[in-house]
Design an enzyme around this catalytic site. Structure first.
Site, short mmCIF file in Angstrom:
data_model
loop_
_atom_site.label_atom_id
_atom_site.label_comp_id
_atom_site.label_asym_id
_atom_site.label_seq_id
_atom_site.Cartn_x
_atom_site.Cartn_y
_atom_site.Cartn_z
CB CYS A 72 -11.90 35.27 -24.35
SG CYS A 72 -11.49 36.32 -25.74
CB CYS A 75 -9.84 38.42 -24.09
SG CYS A 75 -11.48 38.40 -24.80
#
Ligand SMILES: [Zn+2]
Length: 151
Positions: A72, A75
């Protein structure tokens, strides 16, 4: 220690022993009674399914958990911001859960998108926020949550 000295439970980030210590000692950088390493590290702690419950429910410090995954992008962008916020708020336990590995934890906490931050106090979810934030926003978000919870 007299009976009315405020004290709290702190889960060691290294050996996961539950320590009980006077609140007044927190600023002194207390060490774990079992493994003698620092109880407050100022660094995010990786939580696995074996230890997550203990850290979330037994810590009497507020616990903020970053649910993330290696694939991600947002993230990964938030990783340094989260680490910076951890260094600047030593009285809060910062933790990370890799939802790609710890799928049962992602399900248990109903994580629908990542990154998601959840703030726990005494094992109770106070608030959650999806989406990447910078370090200042993370700290402000935590402070707001704690003040709304009357802490
Ligand atoms: Zn320890």
């Amino acid at each position: 220690m007299s009976a009315d000295t405020p004290s709290l439970h702190l889960v060691c980030p290294h050996c996961h022993a539950v320590n009980r210590l006077p609140s007044a000692r927190l600023p002194e950088g207390p060490a774990c009674g079992q493994c003698h390493q620092a109880l407050l590290t100022g660094k995010p702690l990786d939580l696995t399914v074996d230890i997550a419950e203990k850290h979330i429910s037994r810590n009497e410090l507020p616990v903020v958990v970053d649910f993330w995954a290696p694939w991600c992008g947002p993230c990964r962008m938030m990783t340094p911001a989260f680490a910076q916020a951890a260094a600047e708020m030593p009285g809060i336990r910062f933790a990370k859960i890799n939802t790609q590995v710890e799928t049962t934890l992602g399900q248990r906490f109903g994580i629908r998108s990542i990154p998601t931050l959840i703030l726990f106090v005494g094992g109770r979810e106070i608030q959650r926020q999806a989406g990447a934030m910078d370090a200042v926003s993370i700290q402000r978000w935590i402070a707001q949550g704690l003040s709304q919870a009357g802490l």
